[in-house]
Motif scaffolding. Structure first.
Motif, PDB file in Angstrom:
ATOM      1  N   GLU A   1       1.059   4.100  -2.830  1.00 36.18           N
ATOM      2  CA  GLU A   1       0.821   5.479  -2.440  1.00 36.18           C
ATOM      3  C   GLU A   1       1.925   6.389  -2.936  1.00 36.18           C
ATOM      4  O   GLU A   1       1.684   7.422  -3.542  1.00 36.18           O
ATOM      5  N   ASP A   2       3.163   5.991  -2.668  1.00 45.05           N
ATOM      6  CA  ASP A   2       4.295   6.870  -2.916  1.00 45.05           C
ATOM      7  C   ASP A   2       4.703   6.938  -4.383  1.00 45.05           C
ATOM      8  O   ASP A   2       5.389   7.870  -4.792  1.00 45.05           O
ATOM      9  N   THR A   3       4.285   5.953  -5.176  1.00 44.92           N
ATOM     10  CA  THR A   3       4.576   6.075  -6.593  1.00 44.92           C
ATOM     11  C   THR A   3       3.601   7.021  -7.266  1.00 44.92           C
ATOM     12  O   THR A   3       3.832   7.465  -8.380  1.00 44.92           O
ATOM     13  N   GLY A   4       2.489   7.332  -6.573  1.00 42.49           N
ATOM     14  CA  GLY A   4       1.472   8.168  -7.198  1.00 42.49           C
ATOM     15  C   GLY A   4       0.416   7.337  -7.909  1.00 42.49           C
ATOM     16  O   GLY A   4      -0.404   7.861  -8.651  1.00 42.49           O
TER      17      GLY A   4
ATOM     18  N   PHE B   1       0.833  -1.199   0.000  1.00 46.31           N
ATOM     19  CA  PHE B   1       0.000   0.000   0.000  1.00 46.31           C
ATOM     20  C   PHE B   1       0.872   1.256   0.000  1.00 46.31           C
ATOM     21  O   PHE B   1       0.628   2.197  -0.754  1.00 46.31           O
TER      22      PHE B   1
END
Lengths: 488, 179
Positions: free
Chosen positions: A215-218, A211
């Motif tokens: 989230e952090d890859t966009g 998750f």
């Protein structure tokens, strides 16, 4: 500092004098400047009105009200809109003055392309399928819930830690009921602690990791955009993607995360969908174990759950008053996540998970203990037996349903035994899987629903989940019979 | 020492969702925080301590807000912190690529009369988009300090710390008054 242009916007000629007048009228002590208070009053901000009512005299309040009403009547558009519009103009002017193009924007980068592909429906849904298959099924399901849980739960806890704790407890504490409470079949240690640490913890760790990366890859905001339109039909918007996706990891946590939704209506619909249809990682594990030998059964199960998801969301949106709120989300660029951030986030979520969810498992084992001591469990079993019969399932399956509510894998193990003994056919397995999925995921999720949504809503959802689970199970069993479908 | 009796000065981080508030918070305090790039994760408010040159400052990371007139719960929470904590300094973190969309909130913050500092974040992405911002011109227009940063890599974060120190601690320390 030298005199500079106005550091904040000047509002339209009609509004400025009113702002000044209201500012002069105010006598109270506020954390915000009189100018801000005046502007917020003109925008009819309820919280600021409350604050001002506490501090100002009746005549001042009356004068502010009259000023506001006159302005509102005089303008063609609402005051809040005029003020906002002026701010945007001012901002655009400044931005244009200080921003310069250094070079023509590069042709779309690879990241831009990937981002675009994730949002385009033609490529977005296949990508989603890949993300679910590799991220959720292979990594969290097969590797996390299978391999790692097997190592920790069966080997570490099952062979070393639990026998030790059990022997220790039984030799130190002589009273049998207390022994049962601590290390009995459903004891605080054997069920609560073991379940939370050996089974759920590894699964959610792997899930949170995936998750955080999404989230952090966009990717998540893009998924939200992709799904936004479909969710509108369910009375939700793209924002609900976050709790729903999280639900595949842990419905309990996802129920807490419905806080990010804007209206009570959206929160209720999402909580209902989570309770009813979204299988958490533990449920998924059970279902996959039950149906792995029956591809057709797995397809029927997935189809039924998807159908119930859409139908129940659509119905809830029709019944609950209100409308879907507009969706506005910024789409950050696709980027490679920083591993430190991903790990920190996973750690922070795990920490949260321990604080909020572990106590619920402990409560659950105490509840089971009380239920068994007082005989409430036998009553519940007797109540469930006719329901099992209604679905043409053997009586023993009601035990699996009841314990499944407290501990998924116990329910699964029970069902698996029944299957091995030849008591459950392939069709029965599909029906059982559907009923188990639609049923309230677990006691922790039920408790958190009470905490988040209140008693009444939680009980209503419990009743709905119960009815829908057995109702759909009933219809499915008749339908499979009528159509002559034989799974396996 | 006189200093010890005084409450630690409070610095509030505000801004739209997704601009790097939580990353900045983390870089300033060195504490765990959930950092996210979609609106909504920072529903709970994080507080942490920043230690710099022997002084301590309380840093608060507020939920994302688009405007001072709240629509969502998160914005309501953010404004309440601004109202109740009366921070000694407000760091408005903005996404340099979307300056025009960020400035309405800057305007509103300046209007409140609170001491505002603009943290112009994601300068690397601005550059990659083929744009540049004249920081001193922006400073002039707004009448508040503007600090360019790339919070994710830590670039410019020291300047933020230095400014917090200069604004909040230096005047209190037993140093000759600066003019």
């Amino acid at each position: 500092m030298s005199v500079s242009p106005p550091p904040s916007p000047t509002y339209p000629p009609a509004i400025e004098p009113a702002v000044a007048q209201i500012g002069d009228l105010l006598r109270g002590d506020y954390a915000l400047s009189p100018r801000t208070i005046a502007l917020l009053l003109l925008q009819d901000d309820p919280e600021i009105w409350e604050e001002v009512q506490l501090q100002e005299s009746a005549s001042t309040l009356e004068r502010i009200r009259i000023l506001r009403e006159e302005l509102e009547k005089g303008g063609e558009t609402p005051l809040a809109w005029q003020i906002e519009h002026q701010r945007q103009q001012w901002s655009q002017q400044i931005a244009a003055q200080v921003t310069q193009a250094t070079k023509p924007p590069r042709p779309q980068t690879l990241a831009d392309w990937i981002g675009w592909l994730c949002m385009n429906p033609w490529t977005g849904f296949p990508i989603l399928a890949l993300v679910l298959y590799f991220g959720l099924y292979q990594f969290v399901g097969v590797f996390g819930a299978g391999t790692v849980v097997g190592l920790i739960e069966e080997n570490l806890f099952g062979e070393y830690i639990n026998p030790f704790v059990e022997n220790l407890t039984r030799s130190v504490i002589p009273w049998q009921p207390i022994q049962e409470l601590l290390v009995g079949e459903y004891g605080v240690w054997t069920l609560g602690v073991t379940y939370a640490i050996a089974l759920i913890l590894p699964i959610v760790t792997f899930f949170f990791l995936v998750f955080a990366i999404l989230e952090d890859t966009g990717y998540l905001p893009r998924l939200a955009m992709l799904i936004d339109r479909a969710f509108k039909a369910l009375g939700l918007n793209g924002r609900a993607v976050i709790p729903i996706v999280l639900g595949f990891g842990c419905d309990t946590m996802a129920t807490v995360v419905t806080r990010v939704l804007e209206t009570r209506r959206e929160r209720i619909i999402t909580t209902l969908l989570l309770t009813l249809t979204i299988p958490c990682s533990a449920q998924l594990g059970v279902v996959l174990a039950l149906l792995s030998a029956y591809p057709l059964g797995l397809a029927i199960w997935a189809g039924v759950i998807a159908l119930v998801f859409l139908l129940s969301g659509w119905l809830a949106a029709q019944i609950l008053p209100g409308r879907a709120t507009p969706f506005y989300m910024e789409i950050p660029p696709m980027r490679l996540p920083s591993m430190t951030n991903v790990l920190l986030k996973t750690l922070a979520r795990l920490q949260w998970y321990f604080m909020e969810v572990l106590p619920l498992f402990l409560i659950a084992s105490v509840l089971i203990w009380v239920g068994q001591l007082t005989g409430l469990f036998d009553l519940a079993l007797r109540a469930l037996t006719p329901l099992a019969q209604l679905l043409n399932l053997p009586d023993q399956s009601s035990v699996a349903f009841l314990f499944g509510f407290f501990r998924r894998d116990y329910g699964a193990a029970g069902l698996y035994d029944l299957h091995e003994k030849g008591l459950l056919t392939g069709n029965d397995m599909v029906i059982t899987a559907v009923v188990l999925t639609l049923f309230v995921p677990c006691v922790a999720q039920f408790l958190i629903t009470i905490k988040e949504r209140g008693w009444k809503t939680a009980l209503a959802m419990f009743a709905i989940a119960m009815t829908v689970a057995f109702g759909i199970g009933f219809v499915l069993s008749r339908l499979l019979n009528a159509l002559g479908v034989q799974v396996g | 020492m006189r200093r010890q009796a005084r409450a630690k000065p409070t610095v509030l981080i505000v801004g739209n969702p997704n601009v790097g508030k939580s990353v900045l918070f983390h870089k300033l305090t060195g504490r765990y925080v959930t950092v996210s790039n979609y609106p909504g994760t920072t529903v709970e408010v994080s507080r942490g301590l920043m230690r710099y040159r022997g002084h301590e400052f309380v840093i608060i990371d507020s939920p994302g807000m688009y405007s001072l007139a709240p629509i969502t719960d998160e914005e309501r929470v953010a404004r309440r912190i601004l109202l109740s904590d009366r921070p000694a300094l407000v760091l408005h973190v903005i996404d340099a690529k979307n300056l025009a969309r960020m400035l309405p909130l800057t305007a509103q913050l300046i209007e409140t009369g609170a001491p505002v500092v603009v943290v112009l974040n994601m300068m690397d992405e601005l550059e990659r988009a083929g744009l540049s911002i004249q920081v001193d011109a922006l400073e002039q227009q707004l009448g508040v300090p503007v600090l360019p940063t790339v919070c994710l890599s830590g670039q410019g974060v020291d300047a933020v710390k230095e400014l917090i120190y200069e604004r909040l601690a230096a005047p209190l320390a037993d140093l000759p008054a600066r003019d």
